[in-house]
Scaffold this motif. Structure first.
Motif, PDB file in Angstrom:
ATOM      1  N   SER A 112      -9.904  -7.149  11.020  1.00 46.76           N
ATOM      2  CA  SER A 112     -10.057  -8.513  11.336  1.00 46.76           C
ATOM      3  C   SER A 112      -9.523  -9.304  10.021  1.00 46.76           C
ATOM      4  N   VAL A 113      -9.321 -10.728  10.229  1.00 42.56           N
ATOM      5  CA  VAL A 113      -8.756 -11.200   9.184  1.00 42.56           C
ATOM      6  C   VAL A 113      -9.791 -11.378   8.046  1.00 42.56           C
ATOM      7  N   PRO A 114     -10.921 -11.320   8.030  1.00 48.39           N
ATOM      8  CA  PRO A 114     -11.959 -11.303   6.826  1.00 48.39           C
ATOM      9  C   PRO A 114     -11.896 -10.043   6.239  1.00 48.39           C
ATOM     10  N   GLU A 115     -11.647  -9.056   7.107  1.00 49.88           N
ATOM     11  CA  GLU A 115     -11.765  -7.631   6.558  1.00 49.88           C
ATOM     12  C   GLU A 115     -10.331  -7.458   5.783  1.00 49.88           C
ATOM     13  N   ARG A 116      -9.115  -8.128   6.143  1.00 49.29           N
ATOM     14  CA  ARG A 116      -7.914  -7.967   5.526  1.00 49.29           C
ATOM     15  C   ARG A 116      -7.862  -8.756   4.042  1.00 49.29           C
ATOM     16  N   THR A 117      -8.724  -9.935   4.389  1.00 47.12           N
ATOM     17  CA  THR A 117      -8.746 -10.882   3.074  1.00 47.12           C
ATOM     18  C   THR A 117      -9.703 -10.007   1.944  1.00 47.12           C
ATOM     19  N   ALA A 118     -10.544  -9.607   2.258  1.00 51.44           N
ATOM     20  CA  ALA A 118     -11.667  -8.755   1.417  1.00 51.44           C
ATOM     21  C   ALA A 118     -11.046  -7.595   0.871  1.00 51.44           C
ATOM     22  N   LEU A 119     -10.393  -6.968   1.475  1.00 54.77           N
ATOM     23  CA  LEU A 119      -9.604  -5.640   1.234  1.00 54.77           C
ATOM     24  C   LEU A 119      -8.491  -5.907   0.372  1.00 54.77           C
ATOM     25  N   GLY A 120      -7.830  -7.055   0.691  1.00 49.25           N
ATOM     26  CA  GLY A 120      -6.464  -7.416   0.010  1.00 49.25           C
ATOM     27  C   GLY A 120      -7.025  -7.719  -1.601  1.00 49.25           C
ATOM     28  N   LYS A 121      -8.063  -8.780  -1.684  1.00 54.25           N
ATOM     29  CA  LYS A 121      -8.459  -8.894  -2.950  1.00 54.25           C
ATOM     30  C   LYS A 121      -9.070  -7.703  -3.818  1.00 54.25           C
ATOM     31  N   LEU A 122      -9.565  -6.758  -3.138  1.00 54.41           N
ATOM     32  CA  LEU A 122     -10.052  -5.526  -3.876  1.00 54.41           C
ATOM     33  C   LEU A 122      -8.929  -4.798  -4.121  1.00 54.41           C
ATOM     34  N   LEU A 123      -7.787  -4.528  -3.328  1.00 57.72           N
ATOM     35  CA  LEU A 123      -6.767  -3.777  -3.790  1.00 57.72           C
ATOM     36  C   LEU A 123      -5.947  -4.463  -4.804  1.00 57.72           C
ATOM     37  N   GLN A 124      -5.838  -5.831  -4.764  1.00 61.35           N
ATOM     38  CA  GLN A 124      -5.265  -6.452  -5.907  1.00 61.35           C
ATOM     39  C   GLN A 124      -5.851  -6.425  -7.220  1.00 61.35           C
ATOM     40  N   TYR A 125      -6.932  -6.409  -7.261  1.00 59.82           N
ATOM     41  CA  TYR A 125      -7.974  -6.301  -8.422  1.00 59.82           C
ATOM     42  C   TYR A 125      -7.873  -4.910  -8.998  1.00 59.82           C
ATOM     43  N   VAL A 126      -7.951  -4.017  -8.274  1.00 60.42           N
ATOM     44  CA  VAL A 126      -7.830  -2.411  -8.538  1.00 60.42           C
ATOM     45  C   VAL A 126      -6.383  -2.144  -9.303  1.00 60.42           C
ATOM     46  N   LEU A 127      -5.377  -2.645  -8.758  1.00 61.33           N
ATOM     47  CA  LEU A 127      -4.163  -2.670  -9.269  1.00 61.33           C
ATOM     48  C   LEU A 127      -3.948  -3.233 -10.537  1.00 61.33           C
TER      49      LEU A 127
ATOM     50  N   LEU B 245       1.001  -1.208  -0.002  1.00 65.95           N
ATOM     51  CA  LEU B 245       0.002   0.060  -0.106  1.00 65.95           C
ATOM     52  C   LEU B 245       0.941   1.164  -0.008  1.00 65.95           C
ATOM     53  N   SER B 246       2.106   1.267   0.489  1.00 65.85           N
ATOM     54  CA  SER B 246       2.951   2.225   0.501  1.00 65.85           C
ATOM     55  C   SER B 246       3.738   2.466  -0.814  1.00 65.85           C
ATOM     56  N   ASP B 247       3.770   1.595  -1.581  1.00 62.95           N
ATOM     57  CA  ASP B 247       4.751   1.497  -2.615  1.00 62.95           C
ATOM     58  C   ASP B 247       4.204   2.563  -3.585  1.00 62.95           C
ATOM     59  N   PRO B 248       5.374   3.505  -4.225  1.00 64.79           N
ATOM     60  CA  PRO B 248       5.036   4.815  -4.900  1.00 64.79           C
ATOM     61  C   PRO B 248       4.139   4.437  -6.371  1.00 64.79           C
ATOM     62  N   ALA B 249       4.107   3.334  -6.745  1.00 65.97           N
ATOM     63  CA  ALA B 249       3.294   2.812  -7.794  1.00 65.97           C
ATOM     64  C   ALA B 249       1.944   2.708  -7.435  1.00 65.97           C
ATOM     65  N   THR B 250       1.708   2.195  -6.248  1.00 67.93           N
ATOM     66  CA  THR B 250       0.273   1.905  -5.554  1.00 67.93           C
ATOM     67  C   THR B 250      -0.139   3.416  -5.309  1.00 67.93           C
ATOM     68  N   VAL B 251       0.598   4.129  -4.727  1.00 61.37           N
ATOM     69  CA  VAL B 251       0.124   5.474  -4.339  1.00 61.37           C
ATOM     70  C   VAL B 251      -0.338   6.334  -5.570  1.00 61.37           C
ATOM     71  N   ALA B 252       0.492   6.093  -6.578  1.00 62.91           N
ATOM     72  CA  ALA B 252      -0.026   6.858  -7.811  1.00 62.91           C
ATOM     73  C   ALA B 252      -1.313   6.339  -8.420  1.00 62.91           C
ATOM     74  N   VAL B 253      -1.508   5.100  -8.534  1.00 64.55           N
ATOM     75  CA  VAL B 253      -2.752   4.420  -9.093  1.00 64.55           C
ATOM     76  C   VAL B 253      -3.882   4.923  -8.148  1.00 64.55           C
TER      77      VAL B 253
ATOM     78  N   VAL C 113       4.531  14.018  -4.042  1.00 65.95           N
ATOM     79  CA  VAL C 113       4.866  12.647  -3.638  1.00 65.95           C
ATOM     80  C   VAL C 113       4.489  11.816  -4.819  1.00 65.95           C
ATOM     81  N   VAL C 114       3.315  11.823  -5.350  1.00 62.74           N
ATOM     82  CA  VAL C 114       2.991  11.188  -6.654  1.00 62.74           C
ATOM     83  C   VAL C 114       4.043  11.315  -7.831  1.00 62.74           C
ATOM     84  N   VAL C 115       4.414  12.653  -8.061  1.00 61.48           N
ATOM     85  CA  VAL C 115       5.366  12.865  -8.958  1.00 61.48           C
ATOM     86  C   VAL C 115       6.689  12.366  -8.870  1.00 61.48           C
ATOM     87  N   LEU C 116       7.097  12.521  -7.487  1.00 61.61           N
ATOM     88  CA  LEU C 116       8.395  12.347  -7.310  1.00 61.61           C
ATOM     89  C   LEU C 116       8.771  10.683  -7.155  1.00 61.61           C
ATOM     90  N   GLY C 117       7.647  10.108  -6.736  1.00 61.72           N
ATOM     91  CA  GLY C 117       7.647   8.723  -6.587  1.00 61.72           C
ATOM     92  C   GLY C 117       7.894   8.045  -8.141  1.00 61.72           C
TER      93      GLY C 117
END
Length: 280
Positions: free
Chosen positions: A261-276, A8-16, A184-188
């Motif tokens: 919670s674990v279910p929240e992390r799992t669901a949010l992780g899947k969403l972020l992965q698909y967004v990227l 989530l802190s990767d510059p490419a992710t921040v830009a997206v 930050v976006v530009v510099l990254g």
């Protein structure tokens, strides 16, 4: 690839996520006179038949709370526009709750449609199947956090809230390093480009207009963080600055991530992965 604080802190992710925030915020403003944070709150109270208590509002949107009132700064604008009204909480008659009006529910539906239209307009390669998958993953996260998401609509309030909260952290941490969030976006983007961005294509590569990029670049150049010429490059100081920013953002993300919670992390992780996957 799992969603982690480092991811989530990767510059490419921040830009997206910056690009998504900007286009969704602009869509909200064009469809109504609300920004994305205000639209998120409106979607939240619209989905709750008994409204959203001010205590819950502070818990969920406290990252942009008004010290004077202890409530989010867009509560008053919603009330002034007759999109929501304060009343007694059904759970505790001594407490106040924010409830959507009929006008507010209509406005929230209008904003939701505008967000979907802007997505399709901005990303012509977005197929109906991929868009449906994006919506389903968003509702998967809403279910994981126990949100009473309405059957209709495309973007549940918890999804909008996560994007708003993430960008709020970026803004705050960027300020601590003497930069705007856009710098930050530009510099990254510059620092991860090897050997650099060509002067002729850099604005297009960064998703910014030439005029707007020039404003951000002037501040970065004055701080000795970038070099300009035929190729736009990052100085050692610039590389160190974005590295320090990334580490600070990762630490902030880790704290928020562990609170899920674990279910929240799992669901949010899947969403972020698909967004990227869709928008990188």
């Amino acid at each position: 690839m799992s969603a982690t604080p480092a991811r989530l802190s990767d510059p490419a992710t921040v830009a997206v996520l910056h690009r998504l925030y900007e286009l969704m915020d602009d869509a909200c403003r064009r469809a109504s006179d609300l920004d994305l944070p205000g639209a998120a709150v409106l979607a939240d109270v619209t989905a709750r038949s008994q409204g959203l208590s001010l205590r819950k509002l502070r818990e969920d949107y406290g990252f942009c709370a008004e010290a004077a009132e202890g409530t989010a700064p867009f509560v008053r604008p919603l009330a002034e526009r007759e999109l929501a009204a304060l009343g007694r909480s059904a759970e505790d008659r001594r407490a106040l709750a924010l409830c959507a009006t009929a006008k507010g529910a209509e406005r929230s539906a209008l904003i939701d449609r505008a967000l979907g239209a802007r997505m399709v307009e901005t990303f012509p390669g977005l197929t109906e199947e991929s868009f449906d998958q994006l919506v389903e993953l968003g509702y998967g996260y809403a279910r994981a956090v126990g949100h009473p998401a309405a059957a209709a609509g495309l973007f549940p309030a918890p999804v909008l809230r996560q994007l708003v909260a993430f960008w709020h952290r970026v803004v705050l941490i960027a300020a601590r390093f003497g930069m705007t969030s856009l710098q930050v976006v530009v510099l990254g983007r510059v620092c991860v480009s090897r050997p650099g961005l060509s002067a002729g294509t850099r604005a297009e590569d960064l998703g910014l207009s030439e005029r707007f990029l020039d404003v951000q670049m002037e501040g970065l150049r004055d701080r000795g963080l970038v070099l300009e010429g035929d190729v736009l490059g990052c100085t050692e100081a610039g590389f160190q600055r974005i590295t320090d920013f990334t580490q600070r953002l990762a630490a902030a993300q880790a704290e928020k991530w562990e609170a899920l919670s674990v279910p929240e992390r799992t669901a949010l992780g899947k969403l972020l992965q698909y967004v990227l996957y869709l928008f990188s």
